[in-house]
Scaffold this active site. Sequence first.
Site, PDB file in Angstrom:
ATOM      1  N   GLU A 156       0.866  -1.181   0.000  1.00  0.00           N
ATOM      2  CA  GLU A 156       0.000   0.000   0.000  1.00  0.00           C
ATOM      3  C   GLU A 156       0.904   1.232   0.000  1.00  0.00           C
ATOM      4  OE1 GLU A 156      -2.664  -0.214   3.323  1.00  0.00           O
ATOM      5  OE2 GLU A 156      -3.564  -2.093   2.624  1.00  0.00           O
ATOM      6  N   ALA A 159       2.491   1.184   3.257  1.00  0.00           N
ATOM      7  CA  ALA A 159       2.872  -0.140   3.774  1.00  0.00           C
ATOM      8  C   ALA A 159       3.602  -0.918   2.686  1.00  0.00           C
ATOM      9  CB  ALA A 159       1.634  -0.914   4.240  1.00  0.00           C
ATOM     10  N   THR A 189       1.457  -5.918  -9.397  1.00  0.00           N
ATOM     11  CA  THR A 189       1.713  -6.508 -10.712  1.00  0.00           C
ATOM     12  C   THR A 189       0.393  -7.085 -11.223  1.00  0.00           C
ATOM     13  OG1 THR A 189       3.986  -7.008 -10.076  1.00  0.00           O
ATOM     14  CG2 THR A 189       3.080  -8.285 -11.920  1.00  0.00           C
ATOM     15  N   GLN A 324      43.144  -7.804 -19.117  1.00  0.00           N
ATOM     16  CA  GLN A 324      42.722  -8.468 -17.868  1.00  0.00           C
ATOM     17  C   GLN A 324      41.529  -7.768 -17.221  1.00  0.00           C
ATOM     18  OE1 GLN A 324      45.760  -9.035 -14.954  1.00  0.00           O
ATOM     19  NE2 GLN A 324      46.749 -10.678 -16.090  1.00  0.00           N
ATOM     20  N   GLU A 409       9.472  -7.842  -3.387  1.00  0.00           N
ATOM     21  CA  GLU A 409       9.502  -9.083  -2.578  1.00  0.00           C
ATOM     22  C   GLU A 409      10.504  -8.952  -1.444  1.00  0.00           C
ATOM     23  OE1 GLU A 409       8.579 -12.699  -3.346  1.00  0.00           O
ATOM     24  OE2 GLU A 409       7.153 -12.212  -4.909  1.00  0.00           O
ATOM     25  N   SER A 412      16.673  -5.328  -0.386  1.00  0.00           N
ATOM     26  CA  SER A 412      17.917  -5.957   0.097  1.00  0.00           C
ATOM     27  C   SER A 412      18.102  -5.689   1.597  1.00  0.00           C
ATOM     28  CB  SER A 412      19.115  -5.416  -0.682  1.00  0.00           C
ATOM     29  OG  SER A 412      19.123  -5.956  -1.978  1.00  0.00           O
TER      30      SER A 412
END
Length: 429
Positions: A156, A159, A189, A324, A409, A412
């Site tokens: 929300e 939230a 989604t 490299q 979801e 981090s």
Amino acid sequence: MSDDAAVAEQIVSEAAGDGAGADADGPKFTLELNQDQQDIRDWVHGFAEGVVRPAAEEWDEREETPWPVIQEAAKIGLYGFEALGQFWADETGLTLPIANEELFWGDAGIGMAIMGTSLAVAAIFGQGTPEQMGEWIPQCFGTAEDPKVAAFCSSEPDAGSDVAAIRTTAKYDEANDEWVLNGQKAWATNGGIADVHVVIATVDRELKSRGHAAFVIPPGTKGCEQGAKVKKHGLRASHTADVHLDDCRVPGSCLLGGKEKLDERLARVREGKRSKSQAAMQTFEASRPTVGAQALGIARAAYEYSLEYAKERQQFGKAIIENQSIAFALADMKMEIDAARLLVWRAAWMGRSGQKFENAEGSMSKLKAGEVAVWSTERAIQILGGNGYTREFPVERMHRDAKIYTIFEGTSEIQRLVISRAISGVHVK
Ligand SMILES: Cc1cc2nc3c(=O)[nH]c(=O)nc-3n(C[C@H](O)[C@H](O)[C@H](O)COP(=O)(O)OP(=O)(O)OC[C@H]3O[C@@H](n4cnc5c(N)ncnc54)[C@H](O)[C@@H]3O)c2cc1C
């Protein structure tokens, strides 16, 4: 024979399978994929390469749900509850992340348009009764001729990480055996374009997240409307929007798990007993390794593209990979991606075999894979130089797509919070 030689002989003999290390059922540990897993991987990869990749740029620019691609996926059986059931049937748990990695290797925006439904399905599967699963899961997907999508609405405006702050209410109207939902959901989604919405609402705000419950909003229910569609940095082929619930009435049977179970749970919580059921959290925990696998798909795509580019691109009379600094970046990308995959597979295996995530292994897998995806796609842009920064080359899109994997979801920071609390037992803030 010296002691060392005897030990060496024993190791060789066990490695050859004729010692005490092997048993009648064969080796206990293997990372070799079985034939079914390889077949599904190759099948999804073929779709990702042949159908998803060629469409990626178009749908990213259009910022619309790629219905024709979803339909193609439905026609070949990749989009539908049977496919999800087939992936889930693998008792090792690996097929689901493998399929996700391959699909998102094709393109993450389209991948999410296809897989976004599975979050709502996971909620129904995790919290519904067998009857509710049988009724609602097929409706989440529709049919091959007329595919539908589903939405899971927890967040929300106030939230996001703080799931306990959810304000959307669900009140029981006993006279009509209906639940009445009111509130606003954010960033869902497939929000508003879904046939089935699964909504997390509070039935008792004082109990915070323990007072939450999950409700199915059937297709066409009055009072469930799409709000503003979100214009995004990445995953632009996946629709994201607010969802408004305005005196939205659903039958009593739409409460996932049923009223009796909810009442029992609330009574336990009010008595101060522990309750293991927190509606949104349960859904997230189960889906984290799968989400990590999606991030891996993006990371691998960027790695593969930049590896080929580095072999082709000539500067100072030689391929840039002969430096490299470029070659080591690619070596690190490969190593980080493989390390993240091992964490994803471990968590998927633990989840499928019903083991407890004692050290938040699900969170670890999503955290690592998300950060590897952001880092690898940024490295890929660097390897492509100016070309990497343009929309003419796909790594720019991959970088935009990857970023969401450190945000949704569980950000981090929230994953680190979950892991640090799990390993320490301390309520780290
Ligand atoms: C493309 C997209 C799709 C989405 N799809 C869905 C969906 O389908 N369904 C759904 O319900 N939601 C969905 N979301 C919402 C998503 O899950 C939230 O955006 C996410 O949980 C973060 O919440 P927030 O955006 O409110 O950030 P906030 O919670 O406001 O966090 C802002 C920053 O503060 C940090 N922070 C917050 N609390 C703490 C803390 N205690 N300790 C340390 N740092 C902290 C966060 O890590 C972050 O860096 C989607 C979002 C996007 C962008």
